[in-house]
Motif scaffolding. Structure first.
Motif, PDB file in Angstrom:
ATOM      1  N   GLN A 189       0.833  -1.203   0.000  1.00 52.88           N
ATOM      2  CA  GLN A 189       0.000   0.000   0.000  1.00 52.88           C
ATOM      3  C   GLN A 189       0.867   1.253   0.000  1.00 52.88           C
ATOM      4  OE1 GLN A 189      -3.577  -0.053  -0.095  1.00 52.88           O
ATOM      5  NE2 GLN A 189      -3.052   2.008  -0.760  1.00 52.88           N
ATOM      6  N   ALA A 190       1.987   1.206   0.703  1.00 49.26           N
ATOM      7  CA  ALA A 190       2.845   2.380   0.828  1.00 49.26           C
ATOM      8  C   ALA A 190       3.438   2.807  -0.506  1.00 49.26           C
ATOM      9  CB  ALA A 190       3.969   2.095   1.829  1.00 49.26           C
ATOM     10  N   ILE A 191       3.929   1.857  -1.291  1.00 58.47           N
ATOM     11  CA  ILE A 191       4.576   2.253  -2.542  1.00 58.47           C
ATOM     12  C   ILE A 191       3.541   2.703  -3.568  1.00 58.47           C
ATOM     13  CG2 ILE A 191       4.692  -0.081  -3.562  1.00 58.47           C
ATOM     14  CD1 ILE A 191       7.569   0.781  -4.522  1.00 58.47           C
ATOM     15  N   MET A 192       2.324   2.138  -3.490  1.00 63.25           N
ATOM     16  CA  MET A 192       1.255   2.643  -4.348  1.00 63.25           C
ATOM     17  C   MET A 192       0.856   4.049  -3.922  1.00 63.25           C
ATOM     18  SD  MET A 192      -1.233  -0.616  -5.227  1.00 63.25           S
ATOM     19  CE  MET A 192      -1.626  -1.025  -3.512  1.00 63.25           C
ATOM     20  N   ASP A 193       0.770   4.276  -2.600  1.00 65.03           N
ATOM     21  CA  ASP A 193       0.405   5.603  -2.105  1.00 65.03           C
ATOM     22  C   ASP A 193       1.445   6.656  -2.483  1.00 65.03           C
ATOM     23  OD1 ASP A 193      -1.819   4.481  -1.005  1.00 65.03           O
ATOM     24  OD2 ASP A 193      -1.281   4.864   1.077  1.00 65.03           O
ATOM     25  N   LEU A 194       2.717   6.278  -2.428  1.00 61.58           N
ATOM     26  CA  LEU A 194       3.770   7.226  -2.789  1.00 61.58           C
ATOM     27  C   LEU A 194       3.585   7.707  -4.225  1.00 61.58           C
ATOM     28  CD1 LEU A 194       6.462   8.497  -1.672  1.00 61.58           C
ATOM     29  CD2 LEU A 194       7.635   6.684  -2.945  1.00 61.58           C
ATOM     30  N   GLY A 195       3.299   6.761  -5.125  1.00 63.69           N
ATOM     31  CA  GLY A 195       3.086   7.135  -6.516  1.00 63.69           C
ATOM     32  C   GLY A 195       1.802   7.904  -6.740  1.00 63.69           C
ATOM     33  N   ALA A 196       0.761   7.552  -5.982  1.00 62.11           N
ATOM     34  CA  ALA A 196      -0.539   8.174  -6.201  1.00 62.11           C
ATOM     35  C   ALA A 196      -0.653   9.562  -5.597  1.00 62.11           C
ATOM     36  CB  ALA A 196      -1.639   7.278  -5.623  1.00 62.11           C
ATOM     37  N   THR A 197       0.076   9.817  -4.502  1.00 60.18           N
ATOM     38  CA  THR A 197      -0.105  11.088  -3.791  1.00 60.18           C
ATOM     39  C   THR A 197       1.068  12.060  -3.921  1.00 60.18           C
ATOM     40  OG1 THR A 197       0.790  10.207  -1.713  1.00 60.18           O
ATOM     41  CG2 THR A 197      -1.584   9.934  -2.101  1.00 60.18           C
TER      42      THR A 197
END
Length: 369
Positions: A189-197
């Motif tokens: 979830q963290a690496i997806m969040d980094l890219g998304a936000t």
């Protein structure tokens, strides 16, 4: 990109990313509470090529209609498509339904835990399979969705279009090297969040990124360039298609909707009958109807991922009908078409541009009455 550039960062990457996630990550997404394999799977499929903000209301409505994999498997495909209507990329919904039936019939309704088993299900690729394994079962498994590709391509200044074979192989190696053997669900979830936000496609918030000092794209002033887009030839241009849609209304103001073929564009959804330009009356006669076309409306533009569609809406009034398509009872054969009352009936699953046209019909009907 050299081996030294990777090895210098890998040991510290997960620790720093998880520390950022604990403070700034997204912890209140609906599929996280509870975070079951079924809910994670549906969310991951919905999130393919679709933003989180768009997905959330669809996800919640889908869960209300199909709270578990067995209820989804037991449902008719038409009911599944109706809950998906407006989300686009309808093959995702058909694959979701097909995969639910495999899980029901071959796994007794219990989700397989191995990424290889998950990847064998309809509509689930390696990255989605790993995301389910990581988030639902806390299995260390690398993911490589669009957000992760962007993060890694910028961090290491990876050249080439991310979906090209050689570039994708390089990015997979990076993703696997950085995935820790602990807190797999949070890391994913963290690496997806980094890219998304933060590491967004346009105007990335580099000053807030925990890896700003290590990012080669930022150091080289190439965040707008990386990752590279799909290569285009000098002659390549976006394809365009055009169709005419008939808005046939009967004396009660009901609109004729017909079922799309099960595969292809908008497969299985309800839509408006289509016709060749100038052949609207012939198309209606093929349905057993005699109509009087009215002046056409302004064209409606709709963009797909690989082409643009121009819809020419032509209103028409029903004059008479015969055979299977007679509206005397208010509905046609349920497998082929319905007479839809825009004011009193719940809208069936229709493509987004058809929903726009039906909304205008409803407005016109109100004006006429």
């Amino acid at each position: 990109m050299t081996g030294e550039r990777i090895s210098d960062r890998v040991p510290d990457f997960a620790r720093r990313l998880l520390a950022w996630f604990d403070e700034h990550g997204r912890h209140d997404l609906p599929w996280q509470h509870p975070r079951t394999a079924y809910r994670v799977w549906v969310a991951e499929v919905m999130l393919q090529q679709t933003r989180v903000a768009t997905v959330i209301p669809y996800f919640e409505a889908f869960m209300a209609a199909f709270p578990d994999v067995t209820s989804l498997a037991d449902a008719d495909q038409a009911a599944v498509l109706e809950r998906w209507a407006g989300l686009g990329y309808y093959a995702r919904a058909r694959n979701l339904h097909a995969a639910a039936r495999v899980i029901r019939d071959q796994y007794g309704g219990r989700f397989p835990r191995e990424p290889e088993q998950l990847a064998a299900l309809p509509g689930i690729g390696p990255s989605t399979a790993n995301a389910i394994a990581a988030q639902a079962f806390d299995r260390p498994a690398a993911i490589l969705d669009g957000n992760v590709k962007r993060v890694l391509a910028r961090l290491y200044a990876v050249e080439g279009w991310p979906n090209a074979t050689a570039t994708a192989r390089q990015l997979w190696q990076l993703a696997e090297a950085h995935t820790p053997d602990y807190r797999a669900a949070d890391y994913t979830q963290a690496i997806m969040d980094l890219g998304a936000t933060l590491c967004t496609r346009a105007r990335p918030a580099c000053d807030d990124c925990p890896f700003a000092g290590d990012c080669h794209a930022r150091a080289e002033g190439r965040t707008a360039e990386l990752p590279h887009g799909r290569p285009r030839t000098g002659r390549e241009q976006r394809r365009r298609r055009e169709t005419t849609m008939l808005l046939i209304r009967d004396g009660a103001g009901r609109v004729l909707l017909t079922r799309r073929p099960p595969t292809g564009i908008w497969g299985g959804l309800w839509s408006l009958p289509e016709a060749e330009p100038g052949a609207e009356e012939e198309a209606a006669r093929a349905l057993g109807l005699t109509v009087r076309p009215e002046p056409p409306w302004e064209p409606l533009e709709h963009a797909f991922s690989h082409f643009d569609l121009t819809i020419n809406p032509v209103p028409a009034r029903l004059q008479e009908s015969a055979g299977l398509n007679s509206p005397a009872g208010g509905v046609m054969d349920g497998e082929e078409g319905i007479w839809y009352n825009v004011a009193t009936m719940e809208r069936p699953g229709v493509p987004a541009p058809v929903a726009t046209l039906l909304a205008r019909i409803e407005t016109d009907n109100e004006v006429e009455t």
